[in-house]
Design an enzyme around this catalytic site. Structure first.
Site, PDB file in Angstrom:
ATOM      1  N   GLU A  20      55.149  43.054  41.333  1.00  0.00           N
ATOM      2  CA  GLU A  20      53.684  41.947  42.676  1.00  0.00           C
ATOM      3  C   GLU A  20      53.720  40.420  41.997  1.00  0.00           C
ATOM      4  O   GLU A  20      54.178  40.519  40.911  1.00  0.00           O
ATOM      5  CB  GLU A  20      52.740  42.521  42.426  1.00  0.00           C
ATOM      6  CG  GLU A  20      51.766  41.886  43.264  1.00  0.00           C
ATOM      7  CD  GLU A  20      50.188  43.067  43.564  1.00  0.00           C
ATOM      8  OE1 GLU A  20      50.287  43.967  43.470  1.00  0.00           O
ATOM      9  OE2 GLU A  20      49.576  41.673  43.723  1.00  0.00           O
ATOM     10  N   LYS A  24      42.082  46.880  35.817  1.00  0.00           N
ATOM     11  CA  LYS A  24      41.246  45.899  37.287  1.00  0.00           C
ATOM     12  C   LYS A  24      40.637  46.783  37.623  1.00  0.00           C
ATOM     13  O   LYS A  24      41.527  47.642  38.247  1.00  0.00           O
ATOM     14  CB  LYS A  24      42.518  45.654  38.278  1.00  0.00           C
ATOM     15  CG  LYS A  24      42.178  44.867  38.724  1.00  0.00           C
ATOM     16  CD  LYS A  24      43.330  44.378  39.629  1.00  0.00           C
ATOM     17  CE  LYS A  24      42.927  43.409  41.091  1.00  0.00           C
ATOM     18  NZ  LYS A  24      44.133  43.035  42.040  1.00  0.00           N
ATOM     19  N   GLU A  35      39.336  43.973  44.567  1.00  0.00           N
ATOM     20  CA  GLU A  35      40.134  43.283  45.457  1.00  0.00           C
ATOM     21  C   GLU A  35      40.724  44.668  46.464  1.00  0.00           C
ATOM     22  O   GLU A  35      41.379  45.129  46.175  1.00  0.00           O
ATOM     23  CB  GLU A  35      41.228  42.844  45.160  1.00  0.00           C
ATOM     24  CG  GLU A  35      41.158  41.387  45.456  1.00  0.00           C
ATOM     25  CD  GLU A  35      42.455  40.459  44.519  1.00  0.00           C
ATOM     26  OE1 GLU A  35      43.597  41.559  44.128  1.00  0.00           O
ATOM     27  OE2 GLU A  35      42.731  39.238  45.373  1.00  0.00           O
ATOM     28  N   ARG A  79      32.325  32.824  46.316  1.00  0.00           N
ATOM     29  CA  ARG A  79      33.919  33.554  45.596  1.00  0.00           C
ATOM     30  C   ARG A  79      33.639  33.009  43.678  1.00  0.00           C
ATOM     31  O   ARG A  79      33.656  33.796  42.934  1.00  0.00           O
ATOM     32  CB  ARG A  79      35.111  33.797  46.487  1.00  0.00           C
ATOM     33  CG  ARG A  79      36.214  33.974  45.333  1.00  0.00           C
ATOM     34  CD  ARG A  79      36.901  34.712  46.001  1.00  0.00           C
ATOM     35  NE  ARG A  79      38.228  34.733  44.957  1.00  0.00           N
ATOM     36  CZ  ARG A  79      39.502  34.985  45.167  1.00  0.00           C
ATOM     37  NH1 ARG A  79      39.701  34.715  46.381  1.00  0.00           N
ATOM     38  NH2 ARG A  79      40.618  35.106  44.439  1.00  0.00           N
ATOM     39  N   LYS A 121      40.397  34.461  33.807  1.00  0.00           N
ATOM     40  CA  LYS A 121      41.815  33.860  34.728  1.00  0.00           C
ATOM     41  C   LYS A 121      41.411  32.498  34.201  1.00  0.00           C
ATOM     42  O   LYS A 121      40.024  32.620  34.505  1.00  0.00           O
ATOM     43  CB  LYS A 121      42.142  34.061  35.862  1.00  0.00           C
ATOM     44  CG  LYS A 121      42.658  35.500  36.402  1.00  0.00           C
ATOM     45  CD  LYS A 121      42.541  35.194  38.282  1.00  0.00           C
ATOM     46  CE  LYS A 121      43.385  36.705  38.681  1.00  0.00           C
ATOM     47  NZ  LYS A 121      44.072  36.728  40.036  1.00  0.00           N
ATOM     48  N   ASP A 162      41.727  31.863  41.802  1.00  0.00           N
ATOM     49  CA  ASP A 162      43.050  32.447  41.714  1.00  0.00           C
ATOM     50  C   ASP A 162      44.396  31.178  41.059  1.00  0.00           C
ATOM     51  O   ASP A 162      44.813  31.517  42.299  1.00  0.00           O
ATOM     52  CB  ASP A 162      42.853  33.522  42.986  1.00  0.00           C
ATOM     53  CG  ASP A 162      44.415  34.656  42.346  1.00  0.00           C
ATOM     54  OD1 ASP A 162      44.571  34.694  41.255  1.00  0.00           O
ATOM     55  OD2 ASP A 162      44.250  35.368  43.424  1.00  0.00           O
ATOM     56  N   GLU A 217      43.276  34.360  30.979  1.00  0.00           N
ATOM     57  CA  GLU A 217      44.441  34.535  30.927  1.00  0.00           C
ATOM     58  C   GLU A 217      44.896  33.422  32.287  1.00  0.00           C
ATOM     59  O   GLU A 217      44.819  33.184  33.263  1.00  0.00           O
ATOM     60  CB  GLU A 217      44.274  36.248  32.236  1.00  0.00           C
ATOM     61  CG  GLU A 217      45.159  36.834  33.636  1.00  0.00           C
ATOM     62  CD  GLU A 217      44.770  37.494  34.561  1.00  0.00           C
ATOM     63  OE1 GLU A 217      44.174  38.757  33.897  1.00  0.00           O
ATOM     64  OE2 GLU A 217      45.642  37.861  35.425  1.00  0.00           O
ATOM     65  N   GLU A 262      52.768  32.296  41.524  1.00  0.00           N
ATOM     66  CA  GLU A 262      52.545  32.303  43.357  1.00  0.00           C
ATOM     67  C   GLU A 262      52.336  31.919  43.211  1.00  0.00           C
ATOM     68  O   GLU A 262      52.868  31.898  44.323  1.00  0.00           O
ATOM     69  CB  GLU A 262      51.860  33.941  42.244  1.00  0.00           C
ATOM     70  CG  GLU A 262      50.399  34.289  43.392  1.00  0.00           C
ATOM     71  CD  GLU A 262      49.636  35.499  43.028  1.00  0.00           C
ATOM     72  OE1 GLU A 262      49.029  35.500  42.215  1.00  0.00           O
ATOM     73  OE2 GLU A 262      48.783  35.630  43.848  1.00  0.00           O
ATOM     74  N   GLU A 289      50.586  19.542  42.443  1.00  0.00           N
ATOM     75  CA  GLU A 289      49.963  18.944  43.134  1.00  0.00           C
ATOM     76  C   GLU A 289      49.688  18.394  43.822  1.00  0.00           C
ATOM     77  O   GLU A 289      48.998  18.355  45.138  1.00  0.00           O
ATOM     78  CB  GLU A 289      49.138  18.326  41.945  1.00  0.00           C
ATOM     79  CG  GLU A 289      47.762  18.561  42.490  1.00  0.00           C
ATOM     80  CD  GLU A 289      46.484  17.622  41.671  1.00  0.00           C
ATOM     81  OE1 GLU A 289      46.910  17.040  40.641  1.00  0.00           O
ATOM     82  OE2 GLU A 289      45.490  18.241  41.160  1.00  0.00           O
TER      83      GLU A 289
END
Ligand SMILES: *[C@@H]1O[C@H](CO)[C@@H](O)[C@H](O)[C@H]1NC(C)=O
Ligand SMILES: *[C@@H]1O[C@H](CO)[C@@H](O)[C@H](O)[C@H]1NC(C)=O
Ligand SMILES: *[C@@H]1O[C@H](CO)[C@@H](O)[C@H](O)[C@H]1NC(C)=O
Ligand SMILES: *[C@@H]1O[C@H](CO)[C@@H](O)[C@H](O)[C@H]1NC(C)=O
Ligand SMILES: *[C@@H]1O[C@H](CO)[C@@H](O)[C@H](O)[C@H]1NC(C)=O
Ligand SMILES: *[C@@H]1O[C@H](CO)[C@@H](O)[C@H](O)[C@H]1NC(C)=O
Ligand SMILES: *[C@@H]1O[C@H](CO)[C@@H](O)[C@H](O)[C@H]1NC(C)=O
Ligand SMILES: *[C@@H]1O[C@H](CO)[C@@H](O)[C@H](O)[C@H]1NC(C)=O
Ligand SMILES: *[C@@H]1O[C@H](CO)[C@@H](O)[C@H](O)[C@H]1NC(C)=O
Ligand SMILES: *[C@@H]1O[C@H](CO)[C@@H](O)[C@H](O)[C@H]1NC(C)=O
Ligand SMILES: *[C@@H]1O[C@H](CO)[C@@H](O)[C@H](O)[C@H]1NC(C)=O
Ligand SMILES: *[C@@H]1O[C@H](CO)[C@@H](O)[C@H](O)[C@H]1NC(C)=O
Length: 830
Positions: free
Chosen positions: A169, A289, A293, A343, A367, A372, A394, A400, A518
């Site tokens: 993943e 985890k 999700e 969130r 994180k 995310d 993390e 990603e 960015e």
């Protein structure tokens, strides 16, 4: 077993510049007679156990010096002879020394006397010292030094999101080196090479399977497979750990519940844990985890996250194992019509009330930012809110949301924005980097983890240049104070050699890469603006909003941004300690680069820079794409200084990136231009004087196609072949001044076919290409911002009246799509 291991060491000496050795290639360093004479004459290893890290260190020293200096040193297991390199633990070293004892995993490196001393506090530390010494030699650094080096934190782990079926993943470098066909791979040669790379950057733990875990990992044959993986990593001082599926007692164990407070569940986990430790006595621990999700977790039974975590923690305690418990818990069905829903608030909302309730061997894995792994986020406020709980940061080496290794993005400058951020807990200096090892709150445990996701590709990450991120991660986890550029330059010298021009060029490109990315993706704290519900790769700003995932921009015709103030917004800014909360609460003191993270403003709002928000969007996107184009020229200046294989591989990626940066630039600027109706002061957005739209060419066997999202095609329209078996042709008669042009052709490379395109000027074929790039990013089956790409033919002489025509042969489900042709005079980027 032993023979295989020794054979491996011999075999691995054969080097090819395919990236498989990473920064441990030990390229020759010039060393004349005086230098040769000054080299040590033997290696003394204070441990003759062939699977111990000290023994491995001796082998590595012999191999490294052989390759760097073409000198074979004998390896002895005896006394400290003069002129030798001595490697071992301080405890095993009984020659005179007066060095202070290093911390756990630390080491002493001393080259000042008549021996070179590489002495670890433990075996792992001795191996680290050997790699440090070899790194010096490989960079041509012969200085005499004597120092102690200690780790910043005890936990320095990596996470691999490998699935049991061999897929990964968010991996962009081929299938797993650990798993295939639902079980542990037979051949663990690459796993051993990876252990070596990790040891050289002082990583001491690895979670080998995906956090979205499959309970079948607990099958007996797989636990036996884990034993084999652990045996491969142990000689390198890297302990393995595993991710667990919270529902395993029910899904795998046959119980009728996985409720954390049910005694049968508790004893089921104890038993499983004991079984695993029988095979892997030094298992580092578990990663879980849960309730995240869609994953099962304690919330399924109305139990707290701490109650859930502690079941694993207690099962691990007799074995000294650690439970890493992810803080990534949030509701993914949020309602955007609520102005206060957010969130970003979730982690503190869930975890702060549980502070003090976790067992001592639990580490909450947080994180770097509250959402995310975005291109820019403020530091997660959770770091300031747990003063009685161990924490780890993390990070993500696998890119990603950051170009999936198809864009060069050197990440440490991004990581440093969080690590160096001063949370001002209780009004005292408290940067995040002090919180994670437990310093700020006087915690016993803590540290670092990063999602890496190496694959079977010889480059490990799919891209040679992306390896700087893995290297730098390890270096920062050992010492986060070291400058990002200094780390980078060590990596460049080890990877590409010490030529000054090579060093300067790769440094300049890499240091500009995150700011450029960015610029052409998402600015002012507006996140990456990628497609968050499909590939996480190309542009799709609309995908951020109107869904429950909570990565909202709240962009409308007037304005954009999340109001996260306490005063009138989601209250998020109030999760920080008072001084920081005040900084972000006030729009005047909020830095421009996080403005839209914290405030909702009109597009005409003026930044501290003096520009309006919308004009900044336009300028940054154009500047970022220009910067990406400059990487190609920079790299080409290294043609004679880098081996062909790596030179070509990197060049192809940089050319791709330059083209895709235009896709990004145009998509984002067109999207907000369309939404706001505000023109670009510089008149670039929507004006492309060098372009010929494919749909305005004369078409035969091709037809116009309205692309969705509209902003991912120039003029919202592309062309596709009318049939999926017959070629189409698009032609146009040029009316441009005679001259030499770069001919850029934008097309779409879909998953599901390999179309063939040929471009002609009058009767001459200019070039041909196929839609088969295998760059490793997640492919798309649609014409969109992920599949949109560009091919460029340079220095083509064109005259008015020339007929330019393109033949597209469809293949499979790919209808040879074309977007536009750009005829660019030298130096023009469009
Ligand atoms: C050799 O070293 C390994 C790794 O440290 C250790 O697990 C093993 O017990 C040692 N073997 C002997 C015979 O000491
Ligand atoms: C390495 O050393 C050997 C002699 O020890 C010599 O024959 C050989 O040419 C050397 N190789 C290189 C590449 O210098
Ligand atoms: C350390 O001492 C032991 C026992 O006195 C001896 O056998 C060994 O050779 C010594 N090691 C070194 C490296 O001098
Ligand atoms: C380094 O080694 C030399 C020679 O053995 C010794 O005199 C010196 O104290 C050592 N320095 C440190 C910092 O260990
Ligand atoms: C996985 O299984 C397939 C079919 O059984 C086989 O062809 C393949 O070689 C296996 N792959 C590995 C890595 O074992
Ligand atoms: C778990 O692994 C098994 C065996 O490889 C597979 O059949 C199953 O689909 C996997 N489950 C999930 C949720 O991926
Ligand atoms: C413990 O686990 C082993 C292996 O899965 C199983 O054979 C055994 O029955 C279990 N024991 C108990 C008491 O559940
Ligand atoms: C969890 O609590 C909610 C609200 O108190 C209740 O409706 C629900 O039935 C409970 N679920 C379980 C599994 O106990
Ligand atoms: C820990 O944080 C709480 C508030 O969350 C505070 O009341 C307490 O004083 C803090 N303790 C320490 C030791 O900082
Ligand atoms: C306050 O929030 C409302 C939405 O609840 C919004 O419409 C309004 O513009 C905000 N006011 C300020 C001053 O930001
Ligand atoms: C990013 O954009 C800003 C604003 O246009 C510009 O000042 C800066 O030079 C750009 N940086 C890079 C690396 O593209
Ligand atoms: C490495 O991966 C790239 C795509 O990411 C592919 O083009 C290349 O062939 C792969 N090389 C190897 C040796 O697997």
């Amino acid at each position: 077993m032993l023979c295989t291991f020794l054979l491996y060491l011999l075999c691995a000496i054969v080097a090819a510049e395919n990236g498989s050795q990473g920064w441990l290639r030990y390229a020759p360093v010039s060393c004349e007679k005086a230098c040769q004479d000054a080299l040590p004459s033997s290696v003394v290893v204070l441990n003759n156990n062939e699977t111990s890290p000290v023994y491995v260190a001796g082998q590595e020293l012999q191999r490294g010096i052989q390759r760097i200096f073409n000198k074979t040193l004998p390896v002895n297991y005896g006394d400290c002879a003069a002129s030798s390199i001595i490697v071992g633990t301080l405890g095993d070293y009984n020659c005179t020394h007066n060095t202070p004892e290093p911390d756990e995993d630390g080491f002493v490196l001393n080259t000042t006397g008549d021996t070179v001393q590489l002495l670890g506090q433990n075996q792992r530390g001795a191996l680290y010292a050997a790699f440090e010494y070899l790194s010096m030699l490989a960079q041509g650094n012969f200085s005499r030094v004597a120092y102690t080096s200690n780790p910043h934190a005890p936990i320095r782990w990596v996470n691999e999101w490998d699935n049991m079926d061999g897929s990964i993943e968010r991996g962009y470098a081929g299938p797993s080196i650990f798993f295939a066909n639902g079980t542990v791979a037979e051949d663990l040669t690459r796993a051993r090479d990876y252990a070596r790379l990790l040891a050289s950057i002082r990583i001491n733990g690895i979670i080998v399977n995906n956090v979205n875990a499959n309970a079948t990992l607990l099958e007996a044959r797989n636990i036996d497979g884990l034993r084999r993986i652990a045996d491969v990593f142990r000689p390198y001082g890297v302990q393995i750990g595993i991710s667990l599926n919270f529902a395993s007692p029910q899904d795998f164990g046959g119980l009728d519940t996985f409720d954390s407070l049910n005694p049968s569940v508790v004893s089921w986990w104890e038993n499983v844990t004991n079984q695993i430790y029988q095979r892997v006595p030094d298992l580092a621990g578990y990663l879980v985890k849960a309730s995240s999700e869609g994953q099962p977790g304690p919330l399924t039974y109305n139990r707290t996250l701490a109650e859930g975590a502690n079941v694993f923690a207690r099962a691990l305690q007799p074995h000294d194992g650690i439970l890493m418990f992810r803080a990534f818990v949030y509701d993914n069905n949020l309602n955007e019509s609520s102005w206060t829903a957010d969130r970003a608030n979730a982690a503190v909302d869930y975890f702060k009330p549980l502070d003090g309730e976790f067992e001592e061997n639990v580490i909450v894995q947080i994180k770097y930012g509250p959402i995310d792994f975005q291109v820019r986020e403020p530091a997660s406020p959770l770091f300031a809110n747990l003063n009685r709980t161990n924490v780890a940061i993390e990070l993500q080496v696998t890119q990603e949301y950051l170009g999936q290794q198809c864009h060069l993005v050197y990440l440490p400058p991004l990581w440093k924005t969080v690590l160096d951020f001063d949370l001002q807990v209780d009004g005292k200096v408290s940067p995040v980097r002090d919180v994670i090892p437990g310093k700020t709150f006087n915690r016993p445990l803590g540290g670092w983890t990063a999602v890496v996701n190496v694959g079977t590709n010889t480059t490990w990450l799919g891209s040679h240049l992306a390896m700087s991120n893995l290297y730098a991660y390890g270096r920062l986890a050992w010492d986060p104070i070291v400058d990002s550029e200094d780390i980078l330059q060590d990596w460049i010298r080890l990877t590409f050699g010490s030529d000054q021009h090579v060093l300067d060029t790769i440094t300049e490109m890499s240091m500009a890469s995150w700011p450029a990315y960015e610029n052409y993706t998402g600015n002012l704290g507006e996140q990456t603006l990628t497609d968050i519900i499909y590939t996480h790769y190309g542009p799709n700003p609309a995908s951020q909003d109107n869904n429950g995932w909570g990565q909202w921009t709240r962009a409308d015709r007037q304005g954009i941004g999340m109001d996260r103030t306490v005063n009138n917004g989601t209250g998020y800014s109030g999760q920080y300690p008072a001084e920081v909360a005040q900084l972000y609460e006030d729009i005047d003191t909020t830095p421009d680069d996080l403005l839209l993270w914290f405030h909702h403003v009109n597009y005409t709002y003026r930044l501290h820079s003096g520009k309006t928000v919308i004009q900044h969007f336009y300028d940054a996107h154009y500047d970022g794409a220009e910067t990406a184009h400059s990487f190609v020229d920079m790299w080409e200046s290294l043609r004679d200084k880098i081996d062909q294989e790596r030179y070509n591989d990197v060049l192809a990626r940089l050319i791709y990136q330059a083209g895709h940066s235009i896709v990004w630039r145009d998509a984002i600027t067109n999207f907000y231009h369309n939404l706001s109706g505000i023109p670009d002061e510089m008149q670039r957005v929507g004006h492309h004087p060098w372009r010929i739209e494919a749909e305005s060419m004369t078409l035969s066997g091709y037809e116009p196609y309205a692309v969705y999202p509209f902003e991912t095609a120039s003029n919202a329209t592309a062309i596709i072949t009318s049939s999926n078996s017959t070629a189409g042709m698009a032609s146009t008669t040029l009316s441009i001044p005679s001259g030499t042009y770069n001919l850029a052709i934008n097309y779409y490379d879909l998953h599901g076919g390999e179309s063939l395109w040929t471009v002609y000027r009058n009767d001459d074929q200019i070039g041909q290409w196929t839609g088969d790039t295998k760059l490793g990013h997640i492919p798309s089956t649609y014409l969109d911002g992920h599949s949109a790409t560009r091919v460029t033919f340079r220095d083509i002489d064109l005259r008015p009246g020339d007929v330019l025509w393109i033949v597209g042969e469809p293949d499979g489900t790919e209808p040879a799509p074309l977007d536009y042709v750009a005829l660019l005079p030298g130096g023009v980027v469009d």
